[in-house]
Design a protein around this motif. Structure first.
Motif, PDB file in Angstrom:
ATOM      1  N   SER A  37       0.834  -1.205   0.000  1.00 56.89           N
ATOM      2  CA  SER A  37       0.000   0.000   0.000  1.00 56.89           C
ATOM      3  C   SER A  37       0.875   1.264   0.000  1.00 56.89           C
ATOM      4  O   SER A  37       0.354   2.385  -0.001  1.00 56.89           O
ATOM      5  CB  SER A  37      -0.987  -0.009   1.166  1.00 56.89           C
ATOM      6  N   TYR A  38       2.199   1.100  -0.010  1.00 54.96           N
ATOM      7  CA  TYR A  38       3.096   2.260  -0.163  1.00 54.96           C
ATOM      8  C   TYR A  38       3.154   2.560  -1.657  1.00 54.96           C
ATOM      9  O   TYR A  38       4.020   2.094  -2.384  1.00 54.96           O
ATOM     10  CB  TYR A  38       4.488   1.924   0.366  1.00 54.96           C
ATOM     11  N   GLN A  39       2.174   3.313  -2.113  1.00 55.52           N
ATOM     12  CA  GLN A  39       2.071   3.573  -3.549  1.00 55.52           C
ATOM     13  C   GLN A  39       1.596   4.992  -3.774  1.00 55.52           C
ATOM     14  O   GLN A  39       0.534   5.381  -3.290  1.00 55.52           O
ATOM     15  CB  GLN A  39       1.094   2.581  -4.185  1.00 55.52           C
ATOM     16  N   PHE A  40       2.388   5.750  -4.544  1.00 54.86           N
ATOM     17  CA  PHE A  40       1.989   7.119  -4.886  1.00 54.86           C
ATOM     18  C   PHE A  40       0.937   7.011  -5.996  1.00 54.86           C
ATOM     19  O   PHE A  40       0.119   6.111  -5.957  1.00 54.86           O
ATOM     20  CB  PHE A  40       3.229   7.934  -5.289  1.00 54.86           C
ATOM     21  N   GLU A  41       0.972   7.859  -7.001  1.00 53.77           N
ATOM     22  CA  GLU A  41      -0.023   7.718  -8.069  1.00 53.77           C
ATOM     23  C   GLU A  41       0.216   6.456  -8.888  1.00 53.77           C
ATOM     24  O   GLU A  41       1.287   5.873  -8.843  1.00 53.77           O
ATOM     25  CB  GLU A  41       0.013   8.942  -8.990  1.00 53.77           C
ATOM     26  N   LYS A  42      -0.785   6.093  -9.676  1.00 53.13           N
ATOM     27  CA  LYS A  42      -0.771   4.846 -10.440  1.00 53.13           C
ATOM     28  C   LYS A  42       0.498   4.708 -11.299  1.00 53.13           C
ATOM     29  O   LYS A  42       1.083   3.636 -11.386  1.00 53.13           O
ATOM     30  CB  LYS A  42      -2.032   4.791 -11.310  1.00 53.13           C
TER      31      LYS A  42
ATOM     32  N   HIS B  64       3.354   6.343 -10.935  1.00 54.24           N
ATOM     33  CA  HIS B  64       4.572   6.789 -10.257  1.00 54.24           C
ATOM     34  C   HIS B  64       5.645   5.703 -10.400  1.00 54.24           C
ATOM     35  O   HIS B  64       5.346   4.512 -10.300  1.00 54.24           O
ATOM     36  CB  HIS B  64       4.257   7.026  -8.772  1.00 54.24           C
ATOM     37  N   PRO B  65       6.914   6.106 -10.636  1.00 56.58           N
ATOM     38  CA  PRO B  65       7.957   5.082 -10.854  1.00 56.58           C
ATOM     39  C   PRO B  65       8.202   4.146  -9.665  1.00 56.58           C
ATOM     40  O   PRO B  65       8.602   2.990  -9.864  1.00 56.58           O
ATOM     41  CB  PRO B  65       9.218   5.909 -11.152  1.00 56.58           C
ATOM     42  N   PHE B  66       7.967   4.626  -8.453  1.00 55.66           N
ATOM     43  CA  PHE B  66       8.188   3.771  -7.275  1.00 55.66           C
ATOM     44  C   PHE B  66       6.934   2.924  -7.104  1.00 55.66           C
ATOM     45  O   PHE B  66       5.934   3.369  -6.544  1.00 55.66           O
ATOM     46  CB  PHE B  66       8.428   4.642  -6.045  1.00 55.66           C
ATOM     47  N   HIS B  67       6.974   1.688  -7.600  1.00 54.12           N
ATOM     48  CA  HIS B  67       5.744   0.900  -7.684  1.00 54.12           C
ATOM     49  C   HIS B  67       5.863  -0.434  -6.943  1.00 54.12           C
ATOM     50  O   HIS B  67       6.825  -1.173  -7.138  1.00 54.12           O
ATOM     51  CB  HIS B  67       5.411   0.650  -9.156  1.00 54.12           C
ATOM     52  N   PRO B  68       4.854  -0.742  -6.111  1.00 52.26           N
ATOM     53  CA  PRO B  68       4.941  -1.971  -5.305  1.00 52.26           C
ATOM     54  C   PRO B  68       4.803  -3.268  -6.103  1.00 52.26           C
ATOM     55  O   PRO B  68       5.013  -4.345  -5.534  1.00 52.26           O
ATOM     56  CB  PRO B  68       3.787  -1.824  -4.307  1.00 52.26           C
ATOM     57  N   ILE B  69       4.498  -3.185  -7.379  1.00 55.02           N
ATOM     58  CA  ILE B  69       4.435  -4.412  -8.169  1.00 55.02           C
ATOM     59  C   ILE B  69       5.801  -5.124  -8.146  1.00 55.02           C
ATOM     60  O   ILE B  69       5.907  -6.335  -8.351  1.00 55.02           O
ATOM     61  CB  ILE B  69       3.977  -4.127  -9.624  1.00 55.02           C
ATOM     62  N   ARG B  70       6.835  -4.348  -7.836  1.00 53.50           N
ATOM     63  CA  ARG B  70       8.195  -4.917  -7.760  1.00 53.50           C
ATOM     64  C   ARG B  70       8.259  -6.072  -6.752  1.00 53.50           C
ATOM     65  O   ARG B  70       8.986  -7.033  -6.946  1.00 53.50           O
ATOM     66  CB  ARG B  70       9.198  -3.834  -7.325  1.00 53.50           C
ATOM     67  N   TYR B  71       7.508  -5.955  -5.657  1.00 48.67           N
ATOM     68  CA  TYR B  71       7.564  -7.013  -4.627  1.00 48.67           C
ATOM     69  C   TYR B  71       6.925  -8.296  -5.152  1.00 48.67           C
ATOM     70  O   TYR B  71       7.466  -9.386  -4.980  1.00 48.67           O
ATOM     71  CB  TYR B  71       6.859  -6.570  -3.335  1.00 48.67           C
TER      72      TYR B  71
END
Ligand SMILES: [Zn+2]
Ligand SMILES: [Zn+2]
Length: 397
Positions: A16-21, A23-30
């Motif tokens: 849930s640490y997610q800025f806008e849709k 945004h480059p910093f994206h939790p899909i990485r996990y």
């Protein structure tokens, strides 16, 4: 199941640490990384530890000012007070870089909890190594968010451990951006040595991390920076890293290593100008693992960090950290194949699963294929410059 002394620390709340849709910093990485490790049989549910609930008020104050924490909490609500919305910039929460969002306090707290747990378990000796992929938010400052980072989990976790244990900590940051928040926290502090290798601040955020930033007062000499030239490639990156890191650890002799594994120095990364391949992400954890056993009785905590080529780079790079830490049989297969100059294919199931989620062409192998990254014509000049800087950065050791 992996050796019971080695654990993968992860909370679903980190997603849930997610800025806008977009945004480059994206939790899909996990999810991408966990899924890749599962597909090669290197991670199972029994390897994963959920961090416990902590008294967060107490922990957050180890890294941040009370007024900042209060502002984050209010901006984290669904209807933040108007005066704070108008002044969010004062707390570093700018619109495009690090925008505030509902739930950010809780999400950032779950990341802090994971790193605190990882460090605590390793320092207490219940674990030998721990990997907390969602951690490594190295730009957060005491009173400001910066560079996608709200709470500085590494700073908080190290300070929390040092309240109870007299330990010398070596923090190793291989993210392409300078680990400024962690350096600043311990700049006058001899019990934590911060080491960062990154693209020079002349061209990249946050604009700091020069070789002459060596610490102050009692902490003089316990801040090491290796700023590299844009377009640095694998060999020069690795030579600079190994030379300076070995010098640093021989000199500092830590009890614990906390490493940050941002993987944004890859040539594909959209936010930086270094030109490395996945090869450095195979080697980085290998060297840190070796040093942890030689110098720290194995005590090693690894964190994630940056990495913005979400599909092609991050899952492979972050999988290498766990494979190395767990000394997994699959890694041995990979390395044997590499010795015979063979590429190892990524699992078909993983490729099928994720190719429907992105329009990007996914890589087919654990290694980057020859020719997939263009050679840099100025290699010699860049290598010479990096060698000179690496020598300067550890010249008094
Ligand atoms: Zn970064
Ligand atoms: Zn080990």
């Amino acid at each position: 199941m992996t050796n019971p002394q080695i654990r993968f620390i992860h909370s679903k709340a980190a997603s849930s640490y997610q800025f806008e849709k977009d945004h480059p910093f994206h939790p899909i990485r996990y999810d991408l990384t966990i899924s890749l490790l599962e597909h090669v049989g290197a991670l199972s549910q029994t390897d994963i530890l959920e961090p416990p609930k902590y008294d967060m008020e107490d922990l957050l104050l180890l890294g941040h000012q009370e007024s900042y924490i209060e502002a984050i909490k209010l901006l984290s609500t669904t209807q933040p007070p108007v005066h704070l919305k108008e002044n969010a910039e004062l707390y570093g929460l700018q619109a495009d870089d690090t925008p505030y969002f509902a739930g950010m306090h809780e999400a950032a707290c779950s990341i802090v909890a994971g790193t605190v747990h990882a460090v605590e378990e390793v320092v207490q000796g219940r674990l030998q190594h721990a990997y907390h992929m969602a951690g490594g938010l190295h730009h957060a400052l005491p009173n400001r968010a910066a560079g996608f980072c709200i709470y500085n989990d590494a700073v908080i976790a190290i300070r929390a451990a040092q309240r109870q244990h007299q330990i010398r900590v070596l923090y190793i940051d291989t993210d392409v951006h300078h680990g400024d928040g962690v350096q600043l926290a311990f700049y006058a502090e001899p019990s934590v040595c911060t080491y960062s290798i990154h693209e020079t601040g002349k061209f990249l955020f946050p604009g700091t991390g020069y070789h002459y930033e060596r610490g102050i007062e009692q902490g003089y000499g316990t801040s090491i920076n290796v700023p590299l030239e844009p377009y640095t490639e694998d060999e020069s990156w690795l030579n600079s890293f190994e030379y300076t890191l070995r010098k640093t650890i021989q000199h500092y002799k830590p009890d614990l290593i906390v490493s940050q594994h941002g993987c944004d120095a890859h040539a594909y990364d959209p936010l930086s100008h270094l030109h490395c391949s996945i090869g450095i992400y195979e080697r980085i954890p290998q060297l840190i693992h070796e040093l942890a056993h030689s110098y720290c009785n194995g005590k090693w905590v690894a964190l994630g960090g940056g990495g913005y080529d979400l599909f092609r780079v991050v899952p492979r790079a972050w999988s290498y950290v766990w494979l190395e830490m767990a000394d997994h049989a699959f890694l041995h297969q990979l390395l044997e194949a590499k010795q015979k100059r063979n590429l190892t294919p990524l699992p078909k199931g993983w490729l099928q699963q994720w190719s429907t989620v992105t329009t990007q062409q996914l890589p087919l192998y654990w290694q980057d294929e020859a020719g997939s990254i263009q050679a840099i014509p100025r290699r010699e000049e860049i290598t010479a410059r990096n060698k000179h800087i690496a020598e300067l950065s550890v010249q008094d050791m």
